[in-house]
Motif scaffolding. Structure first.
Motif, short mmCIF file in Angstrom:
data_model
loop_
_atom_site.label_atom_id
_atom_site.label_comp_id
_atom_site.label_asym_id
_atom_site.label_seq_id
_atom_site.Cartn_x
_atom_site.Cartn_y
_atom_site.Cartn_z
N VAL A 104 -23.19 -12.77 -3.48
CA VAL A 104 -24.09 -12.27 -4.53
C VAL A 104 -23.62 -10.86 -4.91
CG1 VAL A 104 -26.45 -11.61 -5.11
CG2 VAL A 104 -26.03 -13.64 -3.70
N ASP A 105 -23.58 -10.59 -6.20
CA ASP A 105 -23.17 -9.27 -6.69
C ASP A 105 -24.36 -8.32 -6.57
OD1 ASP A 105 -22.20 -7.04 -7.95
OD2 ASP A 105 -21.39 -8.12 -9.68
N VAL A 106 -24.49 -7.67 -5.41
CA VAL A 106 -25.64 -6.81 -5.15
C VAL A 106 -25.56 -5.49 -5.93
CG1 VAL A 106 -26.11 -7.80 -2.88
CG2 VAL A 106 -24.52 -5.88 -3.08
N GLU A 107 -24.40 -5.20 -6.52
CA GLU A 107 -24.29 -4.02 -7.37
C GLU A 107 -24.82 -4.30 -8.78
OE1 GLU A 107 -20.21 -2.94 -7.28
OE2 GLU A 107 -20.21 -2.45 -5.14
N ARG A 108 -24.69 -5.53 -9.21
CA ARG A 108 -25.19 -5.93 -10.53
C ARG A 108 -26.67 -6.30 -10.49
NH1 ARG A 108 -25.74 -11.01 -12.66
NH2 ARG A 108 -25.85 -11.15 -14.94
N LEU A 109 -27.07 -6.98 -9.44
CA LEU A 109 -28.46 -7.42 -9.28
C LEU A 109 -29.20 -6.37 -8.45
CD1 LEU A 109 -27.60 -11.12 -8.57
CD2 LEU A 109 -28.88 -10.33 -10.56
N VAL A 110 -29.77 -5.41 -9.12
CA VAL A 110 -30.41 -4.27 -8.47
C VAL A 110 -31.87 -4.19 -8.91
CG1 VAL A 110 -30.35 -1.77 -8.17
CG2 VAL A 110 -28.22 -3.03 -8.43
N PRO A 111 -32.81 -3.97 -7.97
CA PRO A 111 -34.21 -3.79 -8.37
C PRO A 111 -34.35 -2.62 -9.34
CG PRO A 111 -34.01 -4.05 -5.99
CD PRO A 111 -32.62 -3.90 -6.52
N THR A 112 -35.23 -2.78 -10.31
CA THR A 112 -35.45 -1.73 -11.30
C THR A 112 -36.72 -0.96 -10.97
OG1 THR A 112 -36.79 -3.10 -12.78
CG2 THR A 112 -34.39 -3.24 -13.01
N LEU A 113 -36.91 0.13 -11.68
CA LEU A 113 -38.13 0.93 -11.53
C LEU A 113 -39.26 0.42 -12.42
CD1 LEU A 113 -36.58 4.52 -11.40
CD2 LEU A 113 -37.30 3.06 -9.49
N GLN A 114 -38.99 -0.63 -13.17
CA GLN A 114 -39.99 -1.20 -14.07
C GLN A 114 -41.12 -1.84 -13.28
OE1 GLN A 114 -38.24 -3.95 -16.78
NE2 GLN A 114 -40.08 -4.23 -18.02
N GLY A 169 -30.87 -31.18 -5.35
CA GLY A 169 -30.10 -32.11 -4.55
C GLY A 169 -28.63 -32.07 -4.86
N ARG A 170 -28.27 -31.62 -6.08
CA ARG A 170 -26.86 -31.65 -6.48
C ARG A 170 -26.19 -30.30 -6.30
NH1 ARG A 170 -24.86 -32.53 -12.61
NH2 ARG A 170 -25.35 -30.31 -12.66
N ASN A 171 -26.80 -29.24 -6.80
CA ASN A 171 -26.17 -27.93 -6.78
C ASN A 171 -26.63 -27.12 -5.58
OD1 ASN A 171 -24.90 -28.40 -9.29
ND2 ASN A 171 -26.79 -27.87 -10.35
N GLY A 172 -25.83 -26.16 -5.20
CA GLY A 172 -26.21 -25.26 -4.13
C GLY A 172 -27.24 -24.24 -4.61
N LEU A 173 -27.90 -23.60 -3.66
CA LEU A 173 -28.90 -22.59 -4.00
C LEU A 173 -28.23 -21.28 -4.38
CD1 LEU A 173 -31.69 -23.03 -1.31
CD2 LEU A 173 -31.91 -23.40 -3.76
N TYR A 174 -28.51 -20.81 -5.58
CA TYR A 174 -28.05 -19.50 -5.98
C TYR A 174 -29.15 -18.69 -6.64
CZ TYR A 174 -25.36 -15.71 -8.02
OH TYR A 174 -24.90 -14.46 -8.35
N THR A 175 -29.95 -19.33 -7.50
CA THR A 175 -30.99 -18.57 -8.21
C THR A 175 -32.02 -17.92 -7.27
OG1 THR A 175 -32.22 -20.64 -8.60
CG2 THR A 175 -30.73 -19.92 -10.32
N PRO A 176 -32.40 -18.54 -6.14
CA PRO A 176 -33.28 -17.80 -5.22
C PRO A 176 -32.62 -16.54 -4.67
CG PRO A 176 -33.40 -20.14 -4.75
CD PRO A 176 -32.27 -19.95 -5.71
N LEU A 177 -31.31 -16.59 -4.45
CA LEU A 177 -30.61 -15.39 -3.96
C LEU A 177 -30.62 -14.29 -5.02
CD1 LEU A 177 -27.54 -17.05 -2.21
CD2 LEU A 177 -29.47 -15.91 -1.10
N GLU A 178 -30.49 -14.66 -6.30
CA GLU A 178 -30.60 -13.66 -7.37
C GLU A 178 -31.97 -13.00 -7.34
OE1 GLU A 178 -27.76 -14.57 -11.14
OE2 GLU A 178 -29.66 -15.64 -11.08
N ALA A 179 -33.02 -13.81 -7.20
CA ALA A 179 -34.38 -13.26 -7.16
C ALA A 179 -34.55 -12.31 -5.97
CB ALA A 179 -35.40 -14.39 -7.09
N MET A 180 -34.03 -12.71 -4.81
CA MET A 180 -34.14 -11.87 -3.63
C MET A 180 -33.39 -10.57 -3.80
SD MET A 180 -33.72 -14.86 -0.74
CE MET A 180 -34.25 -13.95 0.72
N ALA A 181 -32.22 -10.63 -4.43
CA ALA A 181 -31.45 -9.41 -4.67
C ALA A 181 -32.21 -8.44 -5.56
CB ALA A 181 -30.10 -9.75 -5.29
N MET A 182 -33.04 -8.96 -6.46
CA MET A 182 -33.85 -8.13 -7.36
C MET A 182 -35.20 -7.76 -6.74
SD MET A 182 -32.24 -7.67 -10.37
CE MET A 182 -33.52 -7.46 -11.60
#
Length: 389
Positions: A173-183, A271-284
């Motif tokens: 996961v690109d943790v430099e791109r997916l960064v929590p905001t102050l919003q 069932g078909r694809n691997g999990l990625y979108t939950p990791l994006e949410a967690m990174a944010m």
């Protein structure tokens, strides 16, 4: 290290696992060439500047011939193959081979068996076993297999060939791109991300989500749901007319939505694809609420890094708890971010890959270190320890 990576499709950001693995390798100085199936002339991002060569093949049937041609012209230390196309390559190859089985069909079936109820498990288990036996027969015994999590390793341990025990290499996961905001986050907006799901799976997920919302709306009718994905067809089309549900369609960059939602719902796993979108949410730092299999798949601590519940009523009650407790939401989000930073950053994934590559190339010390779970890198007989080693 000079390596050849063979992919089922162009390794763009639409295929986040392979794209992330390539990014991790090229950022750490490895010399990478990529052969991939692509008859459409896919445009690439900055990754094309980091790879030595991008070699498209118009049809899957021509993949084996192209691989032989490239191996005859260039010297490589190792071949890394996506499991989806392992059966299209003439194995074994004349050099060390690593196969990423995360997206291959037998593992997909095994994940379905693992996540389904007992009736569906009974229906799928024989088919999954036969698929794994066929795949195991096609993979050379010397090949090293990798998966994205120890939950996927269950399939290989329970149904697989004894010589093929995968090593876990987390999805980067690109943790430099997916960064929590102050919003500031909204107080009552749930997010449902359907990008990992097939069209049929989306229908099932939407039905399960609607059942959860029905319980929530009994106590909190002001709660809204935002769906990253297209409106549903057919009988579920009525959901698109519900004013408290909004569909945003296809999304290339989810960060604006992840930044403002209160929490993300994950009522089912693809069932078909691997999990990625939950990791994006967690990174944010977006709190996750999902089924127990989600925690196992992400190897996350339930109650600390995400919240889980078993059915629609329990998921609704857990969502209401989070909506009423912003501090708990904040703690979950921060812990989730720390998990992604620790396990899924490019450096950690590169270390895991290099250990597997060293083992595939016959390094006995790498074999021992992987067996005992050390985090250091072993390449060319040398040992270097990570900060956690």
């Amino acid at each position: 290290m000079h390596m050849l990576i063979i992919c089922a499709a162009a390794p763009t950001t639409d295929r986040p696992r392979t794209h992330g693995l390539l990014t991790a390798l090229t950022r750490n100085g490895h010399d990478v060439s990529v052969i991939f199936v692509d008859g459409a002339g896919t445009a690439f991002d900055e990754l094309s500047d980091r790879c030595r060569a991008l070699l498209p093949v118009a049809r899957r049937a021509g993949l084996a011939e192209r691989v032989i041609e490239v191996l005859a012209r260039r010297r490589f230390d190792l071949v890394h193959i996506e499991g989806e196309v392992a059966d299209a390559v003439d194995l074994p190859l004349p050099l060390p081979t690593v196969i990423d089985t995360t997206a291959c069909q037998p593992l997909r079936r095994e994940r379905m068996v693992r996540r389904a109820g007992w009736l569906l498990r009974g229906a799928h288990v024989l088919q999954a076993w036969r698929a794994r036996q066929r795949a195991g027969a096609e993979w050379p015994a010397a090949a090293r297999l990798i998966v994205a999590s120890s939950e996927e390793d269950w399939g290989s341990a329970a149904l697989g060939h004894p010589t093929h025990q995968p090593e876990v290499v987390p999805t980067p996961v690109d943790v430099e791109r997916l960064v929590p905001t102050l919003q500031l986050r909204e107080r009552a907006r749930l997010l449902l991300d359907l990008r990992d799901f097939t069209p049929l799976e989306r229908m099932v997920v939407l039905m399960e989500t609607h059942a959860i919302l029905a319980h929530i709306w009994q106590q909190r009718p002001e709660v809204r749901l935002q769906v990253l994905g297209p409106p549903p067809p057919g009988a579920l089309r009525a959901l698109a007319t519900e004013p408290r549900i909004s569909f945003v369609g296809a999304v290339r960059d989810a960060r604006p939505y992840l930044a403002v939602a209160t929490l993300a719902l994950v009522p089912a796993l693809p069932g078909r694809n691997g999990l990625y979108t939950p990791l994006e949410a967690m990174a944010m730092s977006l709190p996750l609420l999902g089924i127990p299999a989600l925690a196992r798949e992400l190897e996350a601590l339930a109650g600390h890094e995400l919240l889980v519940a078993s059915d629609a009523e329990e998921l609704a009650q857990a969502a209401l708890t989070l909506l009423d407790d912003p501090r708990y939401c904040g703690r979950l989000g921060r812990a989730a971010r720390h998990l992604v930073e620790r396990r899924h950053n490019y450096a950690a994934v590169n270390t895991a890959l290099e250990n597997v590559y060293a083992r595939a190339m016959g390094c006995a010390l790498a074999e021992w270190r992987l067996a005992v779970g050390f985090e250091g890198v072993v390449m060319q007989g040398e040992v270097s320890f990570s900060a956690d080693g």
